[in-house]
Scaffold this active site. Structure first.
Site, PDB file in Angstrom:
ATOM      1  N   GLY A 250       0.772  -1.236   0.000  1.00 53.20           N
ATOM      2  CA  GLY A 250       0.000   0.000   0.000  1.00 53.20           C
ATOM      3  C   GLY A 250       0.800   1.281   0.000  1.00 53.20           C
ATOM      4  N   ARG A 289       3.247  -1.555  -6.193  1.00 48.70           N
ATOM      5  CA  ARG A 289       3.407  -0.217  -6.765  1.00 48.70           C
ATOM      6  C   ARG A 289       4.704   0.460  -6.289  1.00 48.70           C
ATOM      7  NH1 ARG A 289      -1.070   2.827  -8.116  1.00 48.70           N
ATOM      8  NH2 ARG A 289      -2.299   1.425  -6.797  1.00 48.70           N
ATOM      9  N   ARG A 325      -5.320   3.712 -15.957  1.00 45.57           N
ATOM     10  CA  ARG A 325      -5.528   4.386 -14.673  1.00 45.57           C
ATOM     11  C   ARG A 325      -6.225   5.746 -14.770  1.00 45.57           C
ATOM     12  NH1 ARG A 325      -2.151   6.053 -11.618  1.00 45.57           N
ATOM     13  NH2 ARG A 325      -3.099   5.403  -9.639  1.00 45.57           N
ATOM     14  N   CYS A 360     -12.109   5.439 -29.286  1.00 45.98           N
ATOM     15  CA  CYS A 360     -13.422   6.081 -29.435  1.00 45.98           C
ATOM     16  C   CYS A 360     -14.206   6.069 -28.129  1.00 45.98           C
ATOM     17  CB  CYS A 360     -14.208   5.418 -30.560  1.00 45.98           C
ATOM     18  SG  CYS A 360     -13.515   5.764 -32.176  1.00 45.98           S
ATOM     19  N   GLU A 361     -13.656   6.715 -27.131  1.00 45.57           N
ATOM     20  CA  GLU A 361     -14.295   6.906 -25.829  1.00 45.57           C
ATOM     21  C   GLU A 361     -13.890   8.288 -25.322  1.00 45.57           C
ATOM     22  OE1 GLU A 361     -16.220   4.774 -24.078  1.00 45.57           O
ATOM     23  OE2 GLU A 361     -15.920   2.913 -25.202  1.00 45.57           O
ATOM     24  N   TYR A 389       0.635  -1.154 -12.780  1.00 42.76           N
ATOM     25  CA  TYR A 389      -0.742  -1.108 -13.272  1.00 42.76           C
ATOM     26  C   TYR A 389      -0.853  -0.315 -14.578  1.00 42.76           C
ATOM     27  CZ  TYR A 389      -1.244  -2.717  -8.533  1.00 42.76           C
ATOM     28  OH  TYR A 389      -1.085  -3.430  -7.375  1.00 42.76           O
TER      29      TYR A 389
END
Length: 438
Positions: A250, A289, A325, A360-361, A389
């Site tokens: 974390g 991470r 992300r 296309c978003e 990620y």
């Protein structure tokens, strides 16, 4: 094939943190961008090694094991760095198990986490000798007992407790609150230990806690570890042997250079030492991470600029399928122009852009209202802090092949995953020519 070079001196911190960096682990990014078609992910081997050695140094004197959270970056070459540095793996699927083993991480240094392990996956892990299971529900505990009994094996397991602690992070990466799907209450865990004699093939002798990701304050860790410490001491007084305490991961990283202030790793380890004073078993950490995010960049080129009715758009060749992300979490990533004259970007007037991809978003957006030196078609941009990620969450949406991944080590690079070809992308597909009835 050996992809990782010998450990060498890292580039200067100034080179890594320059506002408009040309050097990345000794590699000129303009040259790297010319050598390979964009977009592609690049990782600094030395940055990863520095993070590992820093954490290992902070843990000196503790009976501790670092198990890299494979979901953050499952590239075999990255996992090889972890194996060569003596790390284990925290996995959540049989695919991650196989990747870890292939990279050279011994099975006894692998911890199997996750709420949805199937009985078949448990059996596969037992067969290869995985070191420990983190169990998250009573039904899972029963399934693990069945899988172990079938194989006449004894497996070690830890109960993942949910301490109902708010990690102060994004809701979608919070895992330690009572309404999250992860872990069980201490009340339920207490019942498990009371009935432990009923599980002849599962040795329940550990505790596990993980409250979320990208945590930038110590207090949530203190609160979670306090709950674990109190429960561990209660269990010992009741006659139970606790041989492992897994404190999860974390630790946050710097996504936004001007704002993010990560927890000092020494202070974090001191918090663990304080909470678990007197514990004589193994302490397990599951960083993901923290070890790889800041080691990665996504290199992309400007396709064109577009003047909208109210906004300037900078359209690049990377897209949400390469880095999810920002679309999924509204996440910030620092983005920089990599110019031939990096120290003279002030010669270009500053321009405010929405930086978008070709998918296309509307959500295919990396940044809104971001100021950069004025850009033009063909310019090279670096999206920073993408080593975790990034590639691991990528897809082939809009039939876009998976981007290449590159490992950079002291001025040299190796392609560790080539860009996917169209034929590779459709390799599992076929026409509907063979029809069956159930």
């Amino acid at each position: 094939m050996e992809l990782i070079g010998a450990q060498v001196a890292a580039p200067s911190q100034e080179a890594l943190e320059s506002p408009f960096p040309r050097l990345f682990d000794g590699m000129d990014l303009i040259a790297l961008g010319a050598a390979l078609p964009t977009p592609f992910h690049a990782y600094s081997a030395n940055t990863i090694r520095q993070r590992i050695s820093g954490l290992q140094a902070a843990l000196d004197g503790l009976n501790a094991a670092i198990c890299f959270a494979v979901k953050a970056n499952p590239s075999l070459a990255i996992l090889q760095i972890m194996a060569q540095s003596g790390l284990g793996a925290d996995i959540v699927s049989s695919g991650e198990l196989r990747r870890s083993l292939k990279a050279g991480i011994p099975a006894n240094r692998i911890v199997f986490s996750g709420v949805g392990k199937t009985e078949a996956e448990m059996g596969e892990a037992i067969d290869v000798g995985v070191g420990r299971f983190n169990v998250e529900s009573s039904e899972e505990l029963e399934a693990l007992q069945r899988a172990a009994r079938t194989r006449e094996a004894i497996v070690r397991a830890s109960v993942r407790i949910n301490p109902d602690v708010d990690a102060g992070t994004h809701d979608k990466i919070s895992t330690g609150k009572s309404d999250n799907k992860f872990g069980v209450s201490i009340t339920e865990a207490r019942r498990w230990f009371a009935a432990v004699s009923c599980k002849e093939n599962v040795r329940l002798d550990g505790l596990h806690v993980h409250i979320g990701s990208q945590i930038l304050e110590l207090e949530p860790f203190r609160q979670a570890l306090h709950h674990v410490s109190v429960f561990w001491r209660e269990l010992v007084l009741a006659g139970h042997s606790i041989n492992s305490i897994d404190v999860g991961g974390g630790l946050g990283v710097v996504y936004r250079g001007a704002r993010d202030k990560p927890v000092n790793v020494g202070d974090y380890v001191h918090t663990i030492r304080e909470a678990l004073t007197g514990f004589e078993g193994r302490i397990v950490l599951e960083p993901g991470r923290y070890l790889v995010a800041e080691a990665g960049i996504l290199l992309t080129r400007v396709i064109r600029t577009k003047q909208g009715a109210t906004r300037n758009f900078l359209i690049v060749d990377a897209a949400m399928n390469d880095l999810l992300r920002p679309s999924l979490y509204d996440a910030w990533h620092d983005i920089e122009l990599i110019d031939e004259e990096s120290d003279r970007n002030d010669l270009r007037p500053g321009t405010v852009y929405d930086i978008v991809g070709p998918v296309c978003e509307t959500s295919d957006t990396f940044a809104i209202g971001r100021q950069l030196p004025q850009c033009r078609a063909g310019d090279l941009l670096a999206i920073r802090c993408t080593g975790a990620y990034g590639a691991s969450m990528s897809s082939t949406y809009n039939s876009r092949p998976l981007a290449a991944e590159v490992l950079v080590d002291d001025g040299s690079y190796a392609v560790i995953r080539r860009r996917q070809s169209f034929d590779e992308m459709i390799a599992g597909e076929q026409a509907a020519t063979l029809w069956r009835t159930a």
